[in-house]
Design an enzyme around this catalytic site. Sequence first.
Site, mmCIF file in Angstrom:
data_model
loop_
_atom_site.group_PDB
_atom_site.id
_atom_site.type_symbol
_atom_site.label_atom_id
_atom_site.label_comp_id
_atom_site.label_asym_id
_atom_site.label_seq_id
_atom_site.Cartn_x
_atom_site.Cartn_y
_atom_site.Cartn_z
ATOM 1 N N GLN A 148 1.739 -6.524 -3.521
ATOM 2 C CA GLN A 148 3.044 -6.250 -2.043
ATOM 3 C C GLN A 148 3.926 -5.805 -2.175
ATOM 4 O O GLN A 148 3.961 -5.304 -2.345
ATOM 5 C CB GLN A 148 2.671 -7.904 -1.452
ATOM 6 C CG GLN A 148 1.234 -8.674 -1.363
ATOM 7 C CD GLN A 148 0.578 -9.473 -3.286
ATOM 8 O OE1 GLN A 148 1.522 -9.605 -3.988
ATOM 9 N NE2 GLN A 148 -0.729 -9.393 -3.038
ATOM 10 N N ASP A 190 0.608 -1.502 -0.088
ATOM 11 C CA ASP A 190 -0.194 -0.450 -0.038
ATOM 12 C C ASP A 190 0.454 1.070 0.345
ATOM 13 O O ASP A 190 0.788 2.741 0.268
ATOM 14 C CB ASP A 190 -1.093 -0.189 1.228
ATOM 15 C CG ASP A 190 -2.146 -1.087 1.020
ATOM 16 O OD1 ASP A 190 -2.342 -1.511 -0.097
ATOM 17 O OD2 ASP A 190 -1.553 -1.747 2.609
ATOM 18 N N LYS A 220 2.834 1.858 -5.345
ATOM 19 C CA LYS A 220 3.424 1.337 -6.411
ATOM 20 C C LYS A 220 2.696 2.090 -7.713
ATOM 21 O O LYS A 220 3.733 1.952 -8.649
ATOM 22 C CB LYS A 220 3.140 -0.200 -6.115
ATOM 23 C CG LYS A 220 3.842 -0.538 -5.214
ATOM 24 C CD LYS A 220 4.398 -1.649 -4.922
ATOM 25 C CE LYS A 220 2.918 -2.941 -4.645
ATOM 26 N NZ LYS A 220 2.441 -1.903 -2.762
ATOM 27 N N GLY A 247 -3.828 -4.134 -5.020
ATOM 28 C CA GLY A 247 -4.368 -3.077 -4.952
ATOM 29 C C GLY A 247 -3.500 -1.868 -5.257
ATOM 30 O O GLY A 247 -3.203 -0.985 -3.836
ATOM 31 N N HIS A 248 -3.714 -1.448 -6.408
ATOM 32 C CA HIS A 248 -2.912 -0.044 -6.713
ATOM 33 C C HIS A 248 -4.190 0.741 -6.863
ATOM 34 O O HIS A 248 -5.643 0.815 -8.126
ATOM 35 C CB HIS A 248 -2.063 -0.354 -7.699
ATOM 36 C CG HIS A 248 -1.037 -1.892 -7.984
ATOM 37 N ND1 HIS A 248 -0.149 -2.286 -9.032
ATOM 38 C CD2 HIS A 248 -0.344 -1.838 -6.770
ATOM 39 C CE1 HIS A 248 0.169 -3.041 -8.514
ATOM 40 N NE2 HIS A 248 0.359 -2.446 -7.216
#
Length: 427
Positions: free
Chosen positions: A225, A13, A16, A42-43
């Site tokens: 991750q 988180d 990225k 999750g991006h």
Amino acid sequence: MPAIVVLGAQWGDEGKGKATDLLATTDPIDFVVRTSGGHNAGHTIVIDGEKYATHLLPSGILTPGATSVIANGVVVSPEALFRELDGLLDRGVEVADLKVSANAHVIASYHATIDKVTERFLGKNQIGTTGRGIGPAYADKINRVGIRIADLFDEKILREKIEAALDVRNHLLTKVYNRRAIEVDAVVEELLSYADRLRPMVCDTSLLLNQALDAGQTVLFEGAQATMLDVDHGTYPFVTSSNPVAGGVCVGAGIGPTRIDRVIGVIKAYTTRVGSGPFPTELFDEDGIQLQTLGGEIGVSTGRTRRCGWYDAVVARYASRVNGLTEFFLTKLDILGSWDRIPVCVAYEVDGERVEEMPMTQTEFHHAKPVYEFFDGWNSDISGCRSFDELPANAQRYVEALEEISGARIWGVGVGPGREQTLVVHG
């Protein structure tokens, strides 16, 4: 042209997607590649005020002209893949070209079932997984009973593999977890239903990427991750089931290590993590609540509130070492604009001794207490700054101090969620 790796240098988180998007829009990027993880990533990307979230898809899917690649090291839920693609199409987004490795492993519905019931069974010893079947899919891969994308195009092989995988899984479900057995026919039917739509996307992505590099094209490898969630180098067992460190890129994409030119570690100006596990700088006071609120610290993929703490230079130095970082990309500096003094963890105290590198054992890391140095805050909104020189002097000093103690130079700084809210420190 270069092969560039962008990865998380904390517990995920870190932003990225913002770093990847910046690289893909400031210089021509021909390929954006995911090499590990699944739809537990999750991006978040903000373009012209519109917020987009990607989970399984590389964030380069939003970059015109770039080919997005889901490589062999990723575990792919076809249902999640098409749900995400359709969500973008429904918003009128022109989706870039997408390629999927024939050797990528498949997450079937039973993997998610196993994931959820196992977590419930563990009770207080839960790992904190997303419940999306990532771990069980990787376990099947290592146990050599996994299903690969290519298997969806051969019904006979697919059925044989599902029968083998469910032979043990159904005993576990019925005799240990007191659940219904999973029917082979139902799984086969579901997976076959995705074959026709998948077929045009599937190729030998290792060959594709090596040919691209041979031709002088630029390939951006996008991490999922983060370092501290790596199954070998993270805070085991509170980790993911793959290798999101730089070394994992080579295995997960089928390229050699000599191909890589830059390794960029994305790191927040403070620290967060989701799920269980040790977190030395975690805050349980008003400062922690303020970081959560100002930083909007809700997991993109999980929807869970992120645990928050001050910047941890020990973690940063560790990430720099195990990844061979060439530089950092620092995000969310703007969130710290409300503090008079900002603590930074420069070392740990473990059983009365000062430790400046990552403790060797899990027990020591659990016992680690942060040793802080304090930096003067800047008490101002920096989200409108467009160059490093425009930052208040104390904000510049904070960035320079982090660079000095973190093990690699800081290439860029994020001062807001927008694409334009990024400052280059070292060009």
